[in-house]
Design a protein around this motif. Structure first.
Motif, PDB file in Angstrom:
ATOM      1  N   LEU A  16      -4.414  -6.868   8.087  1.00  0.00           N
ATOM      2  CA  LEU A  16      -5.627  -7.181   7.342  1.00  0.00           C
ATOM      3  C   LEU A  16      -6.200  -5.938   6.668  1.00  0.00           C
ATOM      4  O   LEU A  16      -6.705  -6.014   5.539  1.00  0.00           O
ATOM      5  CB  LEU A  16      -6.672  -7.796   8.275  1.00  0.00           C
ATOM      6  CG  LEU A  16      -8.012  -8.198   7.642  1.00  0.00           C
ATOM      7  CD1 LEU A  16      -7.803  -9.234   6.552  1.00  0.00           C
ATOM      8  CD2 LEU A  16      -8.968  -8.722   8.716  1.00  0.00           C
ATOM      9  N   LEU A  17      -6.099  -4.813   7.332  1.00  0.00           N
ATOM     10  CA  LEU A  17      -6.584  -3.550   6.768  1.00  0.00           C
ATOM     11  C   LEU A  17      -5.888  -3.239   5.447  1.00  0.00           C
ATOM     12  O   LEU A  17      -6.536  -2.927   4.436  1.00  0.00           O
ATOM     13  CB  LEU A  17      -6.355  -2.415   7.770  1.00  0.00           C
ATOM     14  CG  LEU A  17      -6.596  -0.992   7.276  1.00  0.00           C
ATOM     15  CD1 LEU A  17      -8.068  -0.786   6.955  1.00  0.00           C
ATOM     16  CD2 LEU A  17      -6.131   0.025   8.305  1.00  0.00           C
ATOM     17  N   VAL A  18      -4.566  -3.316   5.437  1.00  0.00           N
ATOM     18  CA  VAL A  18      -3.818  -3.028   4.208  1.00  0.00           C
ATOM     19  C   VAL A  18      -4.084  -4.098   3.154  1.00  0.00           C
ATOM     20  O   VAL A  18      -4.174  -3.802   1.959  1.00  0.00           O
ATOM     21  CB  VAL A  18      -2.309  -2.926   4.507  1.00  0.00           C
ATOM     22  CG1 VAL A  18      -1.522  -2.643   3.223  1.00  0.00           C
ATOM     23  CG2 VAL A  18      -2.030  -1.828   5.531  1.00  0.00           C
ATOM     24  N   PHE A  19      -4.253  -5.351   3.600  1.00  0.00           N
ATOM     25  CA  PHE A  19      -4.567  -6.442   2.679  1.00  0.00           C
ATOM     26  C   PHE A  19      -5.889  -6.176   1.944  1.00  0.00           C
ATOM     27  O   PHE A  19      -5.976  -6.324   0.718  1.00  0.00           O
ATOM     28  CB  PHE A  19      -4.655  -7.755   3.461  1.00  0.00           C
ATOM     29  CG  PHE A  19      -5.167  -8.914   2.655  1.00  0.00           C
ATOM     30  CD1 PHE A  19      -4.338  -9.568   1.752  1.00  0.00           C
ATOM     31  CD2 PHE A  19      -6.479  -9.356   2.797  1.00  0.00           C
ATOM     32  CE1 PHE A  19      -4.806 -10.642   1.005  1.00  0.00           C
ATOM     33  CE2 PHE A  19      -6.953 -10.432   2.059  1.00  0.00           C
ATOM     34  CZ  PHE A  19      -6.116 -11.079   1.156  1.00  0.00           C
ATOM     35  N   LEU A  20      -6.912  -5.770   2.689  1.00  0.00           N
ATOM     36  CA  LEU A  20      -8.215  -5.500   2.088  1.00  0.00           C
ATOM     37  C   LEU A  20      -8.210  -4.227   1.249  1.00  0.00           C
ATOM     38  O   LEU A  20      -8.964  -4.108   0.272  1.00  0.00           O
ATOM     39  CB  LEU A  20      -9.280  -5.399   3.186  1.00  0.00           C
ATOM     40  CG  LEU A  20      -9.560  -6.696   3.962  1.00  0.00           C
ATOM     41  CD1 LEU A  20     -10.433  -6.399   5.179  1.00  0.00           C
ATOM     42  CD2 LEU A  20     -10.225  -7.730   3.054  1.00  0.00           C
ATOM     43  N   TRP A  21      -7.373  -3.273   1.621  1.00  0.00           N
ATOM     44  CA  TRP A  21      -7.289  -1.996   0.906  1.00  0.00           C
ATOM     45  C   TRP A  21      -6.615  -2.134  -0.454  1.00  0.00           C
ATOM     46  O   TRP A  21      -6.931  -1.387  -1.391  1.00  0.00           O
ATOM     47  CB  TRP A  21      -6.514  -0.995   1.775  1.00  0.00           C
ATOM     48  CG  TRP A  21      -6.083   0.252   1.075  1.00  0.00           C
ATOM     49  CD1 TRP A  21      -6.809   1.402   0.905  1.00  0.00           C
ATOM     50  CD2 TRP A  21      -4.808   0.493   0.442  1.00  0.00           C
ATOM     51  NE1 TRP A  21      -6.059   2.341   0.213  1.00  0.00           N
ATOM     52  CE2 TRP A  21      -4.836   1.800  -0.077  1.00  0.00           C
ATOM     53  CE3 TRP A  21      -3.647  -0.276   0.284  1.00  0.00           C
ATOM     54  CZ2 TRP A  21      -3.748   2.353  -0.745  1.00  0.00           C
ATOM     55  CZ3 TRP A  21      -2.569   0.264  -0.388  1.00  0.00           C
ATOM     56  CH2 TRP A  21      -2.627   1.567  -0.898  1.00  0.00           C
TER      57      TRP A  21
END
Length: 311
Positions: free
Chosen positions: A189-194
Motif C-alpha cells: 500500500l505504501l508503494v501504491f500511494l507513493w
C-alpha cells in the motif's frame, strides 16, 4: 497529430545499418528500462531483510533479484512494444530502441515473452510458487491493466496501473517466508500511494508531449494547482501509511525517525509544488519527482537497517 502510422515509418526514418554485437546487446538491455530496475532493488532487498529479521542467504537474495529483474524487464519490453507509436512522437522517449530501429518490433516481442517465461520458471525453481505467481501478476498488471487498458483512456491510469510497481515488496517477502501477512500488505500500500505523487510531477513537466499524443496523464489534463493538490493528498497518505509499519512490524528507532524526517521532507516538497502553482510561478515539478525517489530509497534503507539493530 496522427500517430497511427508512427510505427510503420520508423524504419524509413532510421534506415538499418550494420550493428556490432555490443550495440545490439545494449539496445536489448535498454528495453528493460534499467533505471526502473534500480527501484526493484531498493524495495525488494530491504523487505527480504525485514522478513527474515536479519540477512537471508545470499543465494536467496540473488535468486529473487535476478527473477524480479527478469520480470520487470519483461514488463518494460512489452510496454515499449505496445507504446512504440507514441514513443516516436515524444521527446523523452524518441531514443528508445524500437523508435530508433535498434530493435525490431518482432525482436522486442520475442524478448519480452522470453523474459516473462524465464522469470516465472526461475522464481518457481529458486524461491517458491507464490513468488513466481506474484511476479507473473506484476507483468500482467503493467502490460494489460496499465499499458493496454488504462494508459490511453483515463487520467487515473498511473493510480491503478501503478499497482505493478508494488509487487516487488510482496515478491521479496514471499520469497523468504513463503506466505504473506499484514507487513508486506502495508508496504504494498505504501508503494501504491507513493506512485501518483512520484509520477504526476513528471507528467506536469511533459504535459504538452502527453497532450500531443492523446495520453491523458493528470499533468496534461489538469492545471498545475489541481495536480499539486492531488500530489499533496497522496503524499500525506503515503507518509501516514509508512507510520503504520511501526506498530504492525514492531519497527525500532531508526525506522521511526527516518519515516518522520524523510516523510516530513517529502511533504514539504509536495506543499511547495502546490504553493508555487497556486501563486502562478513555475512549480518546478521535477524537484518533487526527484525528492520522491530519494524519499522512498532512504525509507527502504531504514527498513533494511532497523531489524539489524537492537533499538
Amino acid at each position: 497529430m496522427d500517430i497511427s502510422t508512427g510505427a510503420s515509418t520508423l524504419s524509413a526514418a532510421h534506415p538499418a545499418a550494420p550493428r556490432s554485437l555490443g550495440r545490439t546487446i545494449r539496445a536489448y538491455v535498454a528495453l528493460t528500462k534499467p533505471r526502473v530496475l534500480e527501484l526493484l532493488l531498493v524495495t525488494t532487498v530491504p523487505v527480504m531483510i525485514l522478513a527474515y529479521g536479519g540477512f537471508p542467504s545470499l543465494w536467496l537474495v540473488l535468486a529473487t533479484v535476478i527473477g524480479g529483474s527478469l520480470s520487470a524487464g519483461s514488463a518494460a519490453a512489452f510496454n515499449m512494444y505496445l507504446d512504440r507509436d507514441i514513443d516516436a512522437h515524444m521527446q523523452r522517449t524518441v531514443n528508445r530502441p524500437l523508435v530508433t530501429g535498434e530493435v525490431s518490433p518482432r525482436g522486442a516481442l520475442v524478448f519480452a515473452w522470453t523474459l516473462a517465461v524465464a522469470s516465472t520458471i526461475w522464481l518457481w525453481l529458486t524461491t517458491n510458487l507464490l513468488a513466481a505467481a506474484l511476479s507473473s501478476a506484476a507483468i500482467f498488471f503493467y502490460v494489460v491493466i496499465y499499458t493496454m487498458i488504462l494508459k490511453r483512456r483515463t487520467e487515473q491510469n498511473i493510480v491503478w496501473g501503478g499497482i505493478a510497481g508494488c509487487f516487488p515488496v510482496v515478491i521479496g517477502w514471499s520469497a523468504v517466508t513463503g506466505s504473506l501477512s499484514w507487513t508486506p500488505m502495508i508496504l504494498f500500500l505504501l508503494v501504491f500511494l507513493w506512485t501518483p505523487p512520484h509520477y504526476w510531477p513528471l507528467s506536469m513537466k511533459y504535459a504538452r508531449q502527453y497532450d500531443e499524443v492523446d495520453v491523458p496523464m493528470l499533468g496534461a489534463t489538469r492545471d498545475s494547482s489541481q495536480v499539486g493538490l492531488q500530489v499533496i493528498l497522496y503524499a500525506w497518505a503515503t507518509v501516514a501509511c509508512s507510520l503504520l509499519l511501526i506498530p504492525v512490524a514492531s519497527m525500532g528507532l531508526v525506522y521511526t525517525v527516518s519515516a518522520l524526517v524523510f516523510g516530513g521532507w517529502f511533504l514539504y516538497e509536495s506543499h511547495r509544488l502546490y504553493s508555487r502553482a497556486v501563486r502562478g510561478t513555475e512549480p518546478r515539478p521535477m524537484r518533487v519527482f526527484h525528492a520522491s525517489i530519494t524519499y522512498l530509497t532512504l525509507l527502504f534503507v531504514a527498513i533494511a537497517v532497523d531489524p539489524l539493530l537492537p533499538f
